[in-house]
Design an enzyme around this catalytic site. Sequence first.
Site, mmCIF file in Angstrom:
data_model
loop_
_atom_site.group_PDB
_atom_site.id
_atom_site.type_symbol
_atom_site.label_atom_id
_atom_site.label_comp_id
_atom_site.label_asym_id
_atom_site.label_seq_id
_atom_site.Cartn_x
_atom_site.Cartn_y
_atom_site.Cartn_z
ATOM 1 N N PHE A 39 52.577 65.743 33.710
ATOM 2 C CA PHE A 39 53.755 65.702 32.853
ATOM 3 C C PHE A 39 54.826 66.665 33.358
ATOM 4 C CE2 PHE A 39 50.697 64.074 29.763
ATOM 5 C CZ PHE A 39 51.444 63.199 28.978
ATOM 6 N N ASP A 40 56.041 66.165 33.497
ATOM 7 C CA ASP A 40 57.202 67.034 33.586
ATOM 8 C C ASP A 40 57.335 67.723 32.226
ATOM 9 O OD1 ASP A 40 59.770 68.081 34.400
ATOM 10 O OD2 ASP A 40 60.694 66.459 33.252
ATOM 11 N N LEU A 41 58.044 68.833 32.171
ATOM 12 C CA LEU A 41 58.199 69.549 30.901
ATOM 13 C C LEU A 41 59.554 69.247 30.254
ATOM 14 C CD1 LEU A 41 57.248 71.564 28.780
ATOM 15 C CD2 LEU A 41 57.934 73.429 30.322
#
Length: 225
Positions: free
Chosen positions: A9-11
């Site tokens: 996951f990107d944040l």
Amino acid sequence: MKNYEYILFDLDGTISDPKIGITKSVQYALKRMGITEENLDHLESFIGPPLQQSFSECYSFNEPQIQTAVTFYRERFKDIGMYENTLYERIPSLLQELSDNGHTLVIATSKPTVFAEEILKYFNIHHHFDLIVGSNLDGTRTSKTEIIQHILHHYSDQPKGSFIMIGDRKHDIIGAHNTGIDSIGVTYGYGSLEELTAIKPTKIINSVSEIREFLLKDTNIQNQS
């Protein structure tokens, strides 16, 4: 459908909406550099890419100016900006369900690792992630390609087909392409549909609920039977 055991996951723009904290911290840095920008919407392009890249591309800063601007940005961000942030709706339940179903969750962000860790603890979702990988404070390992490659090296005994990267900007998808893994581009963040379509992720998804439906498809079928 492929079963992705490792979900990256990107944040910013994928798990949380960091607009206020990031844009106000950029605004503060620019002011310290003698540049006034009143409209925070004009600074949305800073959400996602490495700061160094954004200061260079948006304001044509040279290397010393970039380093100074990043220092000013962090002055505000570490005390105030990282907490001017909200989780996207249904993210906590998505993370819980993915964990419960045996997926290994990883954060892959261009934000410095120390800030990412603090933000995840602030939202009390850090325990869902097996690994948190971001950039270094000295400006190294800022590209998504480097970050994803670091993650793949950590899980070097696993096939690339078991990994997928989820992000809202082209940099996330480019990083996935460059490292040979699948990707999901989400349109609810800060990358436009046009930006994501042009870079050709494995899947384009419009909501957190759709992420769940895509990744937990087999579970959905079992629950309905």
